[in-house]
Scaffold this motif. Structure first.
Motif, short mmCIF file in Angstrom:
data_model
loop_
_atom_site.label_atom_id
_atom_site.label_comp_id
_atom_site.label_asym_id
_atom_site.label_seq_id
_atom_site.Cartn_x
_atom_site.Cartn_y
_atom_site.Cartn_z
N PRO A 115 -7.35 -110.17 22.56
CA PRO A 115 -6.45 -110.53 21.68
C PRO A 115 -6.04 -109.98 20.36
O PRO A 115 -7.61 -109.42 19.98
CB PRO A 115 -6.79 -112.05 21.36
CG PRO A 115 -7.66 -112.56 22.38
CD PRO A 115 -8.54 -111.37 22.73
N ILE A 116 -5.09 -109.77 19.82
CA ILE A 116 -5.14 -108.79 18.60
C ILE A 116 -4.14 -109.64 17.57
O ILE A 116 -4.84 -110.41 16.76
CB ILE A 116 -4.59 -107.49 18.98
CG1 ILE A 116 -5.47 -106.59 19.74
CG2 ILE A 116 -4.31 -106.45 17.68
CD1 ILE A 116 -5.03 -105.15 20.15
N GLY A 117 -2.80 -109.52 17.75
CA GLY A 117 -1.81 -110.17 16.86
C GLY A 117 -1.67 -109.63 15.58
O GLY A 117 -1.99 -108.44 15.30
N HIS A 118 -1.33 -110.54 14.77
CA HIS A 118 -0.78 -109.95 13.23
C HIS A 118 -1.95 -110.01 12.40
O HIS A 118 -1.56 -110.64 11.12
CB HIS A 118 0.40 -111.05 13.06
CG HIS A 118 1.23 -110.59 11.67
ND1 HIS A 118 2.11 -109.45 11.98
CD2 HIS A 118 1.47 -111.00 10.47
CE1 HIS A 118 2.66 -109.55 10.63
NE2 HIS A 118 2.21 -110.31 9.83
N GLN A 119 -2.77 -109.46 12.69
CA GLN A 119 -4.06 -109.29 11.58
C GLN A 119 -4.81 -107.98 12.33
O GLN A 119 -4.99 -107.72 13.03
CB GLN A 119 -4.97 -110.41 11.63
CG GLN A 119 -5.57 -110.89 12.78
CD GLN A 119 -4.59 -111.76 13.84
OE1 GLN A 119 -3.99 -112.39 13.41
NE2 GLN A 119 -5.03 -111.43 15.09
N ILE A 120 -5.43 -107.33 11.33
CA ILE A 120 -6.51 -106.25 11.58
C ILE A 120 -7.61 -106.93 12.42
O ILE A 120 -8.50 -107.91 12.00
CB ILE A 120 -6.90 -105.68 10.23
CG1 ILE A 120 -5.66 -104.88 9.53
CG2 ILE A 120 -8.02 -104.60 10.69
CD1 ILE A 120 -5.93 -104.34 8.22
N THR A 121 -7.68 -106.50 13.54
CA THR A 121 -8.81 -107.14 14.36
C THR A 121 -9.76 -105.87 15.05
O THR A 121 -9.09 -105.10 15.30
CB THR A 121 -8.01 -107.58 15.60
OG1 THR A 121 -7.43 -108.81 15.17
CG2 THR A 121 -9.22 -108.51 16.63
N PRO A 122 -10.96 -106.11 14.99
CA PRO A 122 -11.79 -105.21 15.62
C PRO A 122 -11.86 -105.14 16.99
O PRO A 122 -11.63 -106.09 17.69
CB PRO A 122 -13.30 -105.57 14.92
CG PRO A 122 -13.04 -107.23 15.05
CD PRO A 122 -11.57 -107.25 14.40
N ILE A 123 -11.85 -103.98 17.59
CA ILE A 123 -11.75 -103.55 19.13
C ILE A 123 -12.97 -104.05 19.68
O ILE A 123 -14.09 -102.88 19.24
CB ILE A 123 -11.03 -102.52 19.43
CG1 ILE A 123 -9.55 -102.43 19.00
CG2 ILE A 123 -11.16 -102.10 20.98
CD1 ILE A 123 -8.71 -103.43 19.34
N ALA A 124 -13.29 -104.61 20.59
CA ALA A 124 -14.72 -104.85 21.04
C ALA A 124 -15.00 -103.49 21.89
O ALA A 124 -14.36 -102.86 22.80
CB ALA A 124 -14.84 -105.87 22.26
N GLY A 125 -16.28 -103.00 21.66
CA GLY A 125 -16.95 -102.15 22.56
C GLY A 125 -16.42 -100.36 21.77
O GLY A 125 -16.96 -99.62 22.11
N VAL A 126 -15.93 -100.54 20.71
CA VAL A 126 -15.58 -99.48 20.09
C VAL A 126 -15.68 -99.47 18.63
O VAL A 126 -14.95 -100.02 17.83
CB VAL A 126 -14.03 -98.95 20.30
CG1 VAL A 126 -13.56 -97.56 19.59
CG2 VAL A 126 -13.59 -99.19 21.60
N PRO A 127 -16.80 -99.18 18.15
CA PRO A 127 -16.98 -99.41 16.69
C PRO A 127 -16.54 -98.15 16.13
O PRO A 127 -15.84 -97.13 16.61
CB PRO A 127 -18.48 -98.57 16.49
CG PRO A 127 -19.42 -98.96 17.94
CD PRO A 127 -18.07 -98.88 19.05
N ASN A 128 -15.69 -98.56 14.81
CA ASN A 128 -14.98 -97.83 14.15
C ASN A 128 -13.47 -97.90 14.48
O ASN A 128 -12.49 -97.31 13.96
CB ASN A 128 -15.31 -96.38 13.87
CG ASN A 128 -16.62 -96.31 13.28
OD1 ASN A 128 -16.92 -96.63 12.45
ND2 ASN A 128 -17.45 -95.42 13.91
N LEU A 129 -12.98 -98.96 15.27
CA LEU A 129 -11.68 -98.94 15.80
C LEU A 129 -11.28 -100.39 15.49
O LEU A 129 -11.73 -101.35 15.78
CB LEU A 129 -11.43 -98.70 17.05
CG LEU A 129 -9.98 -98.71 17.68
CD1 LEU A 129 -9.21 -97.83 16.96
CD2 LEU A 129 -10.14 -98.35 19.09
N TRP A 130 -10.18 -100.69 14.91
CA TRP A 130 -9.33 -101.85 14.78
C TRP A 130 -7.89 -101.70 15.05
O TRP A 130 -7.34 -100.68 15.21
CB TRP A 130 -9.41 -102.25 13.14
CG TRP A 130 -10.88 -102.30 12.50
CD1 TRP A 130 -11.13 -103.79 12.40
CD2 TRP A 130 -12.05 -101.47 12.00
NE1 TRP A 130 -12.60 -103.65 11.90
CE2 TRP A 130 -12.80 -102.38 11.63
CE3 TRP A 130 -11.83 -100.24 12.07
CZ2 TRP A 130 -13.89 -101.66 11.38
CZ3 TRP A 130 -13.05 -99.59 11.72
CH2 TRP A 130 -14.19 -100.49 11.28
N ALA A 131 -6.99 -102.78 15.12
CA ALA A 131 -5.72 -102.73 15.69
C ALA A 131 -5.09 -103.91 15.06
O ALA A 131 -5.71 -104.95 14.89
CB ALA A 131 -5.73 -102.81 17.14
#
Length: 628
Positions: free
Chosen positions: A51-67
């Motif tokens: 899940p990501i949605g309408h907020q800045i969300t960290p991506i599991a398994g990838v440090p330094n990445l948000w979506a």
């Protein structure tokens, strides 16, 4: 300084997959990276499998990445709350209610999404960048919509300036409330033009329509002073698969277009091979970035990254997929005219499906009009004949007419007609001035296009109207216009009290079109998709939204289906097995007739090819009707 990287291109070419793969690479290189989508029908969550949605969300398994997926509804409510806050404090509730209703139109959603988009683009200029991103990747909407989005800073500046000189009220809110946005939008456009801060990556397939779309988009960006471009040519047939006749023919076609790309699009370019499965999950994205950036060879059966698959599951079932026979009464007119709407994610083959259907119906003897409101307007490319703004007969095929509804041209004519009608009715100069201000807003294009469609749909010259619509998110806003603009008409009297008669006529037209869309005896909504997760999910979401409007889905078109007899190698068998799984999912989700269009050796182009494909998918034409 934060770097902005934009991914754009025709829908369905793999923009999101490529953007996500590059984002993972930046993050793996320890650059704090944010990937944002402005696409109304986003699928970032599908690609990252979380899940990501309408907020800045960290991506599991990838440090330094948000979506983040900018949700149009959330963005609109946030935008309206900000715009109306000072008004609520200073004006009576009746006035606030009228202004809030005036902001209920579809243009508010578009400018709200853009407003949120610019918040990320100008992060360095405010305290809004607490995470100090090094790179922000924008996975943009399909090209035509993206260009309209990027044109908004200049157009809204002009609209705001005009409103300041007049009533002080625009269709996106009070001028005073949005005046501060001018500086932000101007800063956003400056960043887009700065080669040290911004890069545009165009993703395309080696096909004629995708090349022309990319050329058009680069030309439009050039008009805005944006000149930093690079290419990813996606979907190349792996050389080892050319032993298969179907894939060999497609590889030969691609080779011709690769030479054309090198000649006509002289920009830095990378190439990406077609894989044997979907691009989903972090591990798969890392593999894709290795292929794309490091020249590695893709591993076989990569789609297994999403879950184990036994060798037995790669066997091709000779029995047909759960497919319901296509009832012709969903395509042909009865006692009423039949209107057929083709919708779906960009790049799934809507235009080809529309043209095949229109040619087949015309050859059956029905007087057929083929229309498009897609800003890219590919009808002429597929028919291989010129298509203009007026309905004109297609040479070589009796009973077929075609027209494209160009948003800019239609908007100009619409504004002239509306203001001319106001003068003829003797409306007060003050009222006409307010109308002229409102008509200068960019959203007028969308309203005018729908108005033009109503004009065509109301004519009695046709037995069937085939409507090649724009990509799904844009289509839904177009179809919601009658409802939204009926609300706008109700409150327009606040500014022009003598418009009731004209508004009643408009309401009647809107009501008639809405009733037609909802009546299965008079209209058929067909969703086009290829058998992969993202287009299926997007089409299903769109069909549910239509169902909420009282509009049922009547037909599904599954495109680019690999014929079972062509599954002669492990690579092709893997792709066919993946398609079979998703064909079953299509049948389960939609439970309507399913039309399968096979993957072909080359592009569908010209009346003869369209006629042949029409007979293949719909059946033979009546013997008494002259054939091509």
């Amino acid at each position: 300084m934060t770097q902005s990287v934009f991914f754009s291109g025709k829908g369905g070419v793999g923009k999101t997959s490529m953007a996500c793969a590059i984002a993972v690479r930046y993050a793996d290189e320890r650059q704090r990276t944010l990937i944002v989508t402005t696409d109304p029908a986003s699928n970032l969550a599908d690609v990252f499998e979380q899940p990501i949605g309408h907020q800045i969300t960290p991506i599991a398994g990838v440090p330094n990445l948000w979506a983040m997926e900018i949700d149009p509804d959330h963005a609109t409510e946030e935008y309206k709350d900000r715009a109306l806050a000072p008004i609520r404090a200073a004006f009576p509730s009746q006035i606030v209610q009228v202004i809030e209703e005036q902001m209920s139109g579809p243009c508010t959603s578009e400018v709200a999404a853009f407003d949120r988009f610019t918040d990320f683009l100008v992060l360095d200029d405010s305290a809004a960048n607490p995470m100090a991103f090094d790179v922000i990747i924008f996975d943009t909407a399909p090209t035509g919509h993206t260009i309209r989005l990027l044109e908004l800073p200049a157009e809204w500046t002009r609209s705001i300036n005009l409103a300041e000189q007049g009533s002080g009220q625009t269709c996106i809110g009070p001028t005073a409330a949005i005046q501060s946005a001018k500086l932000k939008y101007e800063r956003a456009l400056a960043i887009l033009r700065d080669v040290s801060q911004t890069a545009f990556t165009f993703v395309l397939h080696p096909e004629a329509i995708a090349i022309r779309e990319t050329e058009r988009a680069i030309g439009e960006l050039g008009k805005l002073g944006i000149h930093t471009h690079q290419l990813i040519v996606n979907g190349l047939i792996p050389p080892e698969e050319t032993a298969n006749p179907l894939f060999a023919a497609r590889a030969e076609m691609q080779a011709r277009y690769l030479k054309q790309i090198e000649s006509e699009l002289p920009y830095p370019a990378r190439r990406m091979f077609l894989l044997d499965g979907e691009i989903k999950g972090v591990n798969r994205l890392r593999e894709v970035s290795g292929v794309l950036l490091d020249g590695r060879r893709p591993s076989p059966n990569g789609h297994r990254a999403s879950g184990p698959m036994s060798n037995d599951s790669l066997a091709i079932d000779p029995s047909p997929i759960h497919t319901i026979a296509i009832p012709r009464n969903r395509l042909t007119p009865n006692s009423h005219r039949r209107t057929i709407f083709f919708a779906g994610k960009g790049g799934v083959g809507k235009t080809a499906a529309s043209c095949v259907t229109a040619v087949w119906l015309a050859r059956q003897g029905y007087r057929t009009l083929l229309l498009t409101t897609d800003p890219a307007a590919h009808l002429g490319d597929v028919l291989d004949v010129p298509v203009g703004g007026e309905a004109a007969p297609i040479e070589g095929l009796p009973n077929l007419w075609a027209a494209k509804i160009d948003p800019k041209t239609t908007a100009d004519a619409y504004k002239t007609r509306i203001l001319g009608d106001a003068w003829r009715r003797g409306r007060p100069p003050e009222a006409i001035k307010v109308m002229a201000e409102e008509l200068e807003s960019p959203c007028t294009e969308e309203i005018a296009a729908f108005d033009r469609f109503i004009e065509f749909a109301s004519q009695d010259d046709w037995e069937v109207v085939v409507f090649d619509t724009a990509p799904t998110g844009h289509t839904l806003r177009l179809l919601e216009l009658p409802m939204d603009w009926s609300k706008q008409i109700d409150v327009k009297a606040f500014a022009t009290v003598d418009t009731a008669a004209a508004d009643d006529v408009a309401k009647q037209h809107f009501s008639e079109v809405i009733a037609m869309m909802r009546d299965p005896e008079r209209s058929t909504f067909a969703f086009v998709m290829y058998p992969e997760a993202t287009p299926i999910i997007e089409a299903y979401r769109a069909s549910e939204e239509l169902r909420g409007l009282g509009i049922p889905t009547g037909l599904v078109v599954a495109n680019f289906v690999i014929p079972p007899e062509q599954a002669t190698t492990p690579f092709i068998r893997a792709r066919r097995a993946m398609q079979e799984k998703y064909l079953a999912e299509i049948a389960e989700r939609f439970r309507v007739p399913i039309l399968q269009i096979p993957l072909l050796p080359g592009e569908v182009k010209g009346l003869e090819a369209l006629a042949d494909l029409g007979e293949q998918v719909y059946g033979p034409v009546l013997e008494q009707v002259a054939s091509l």
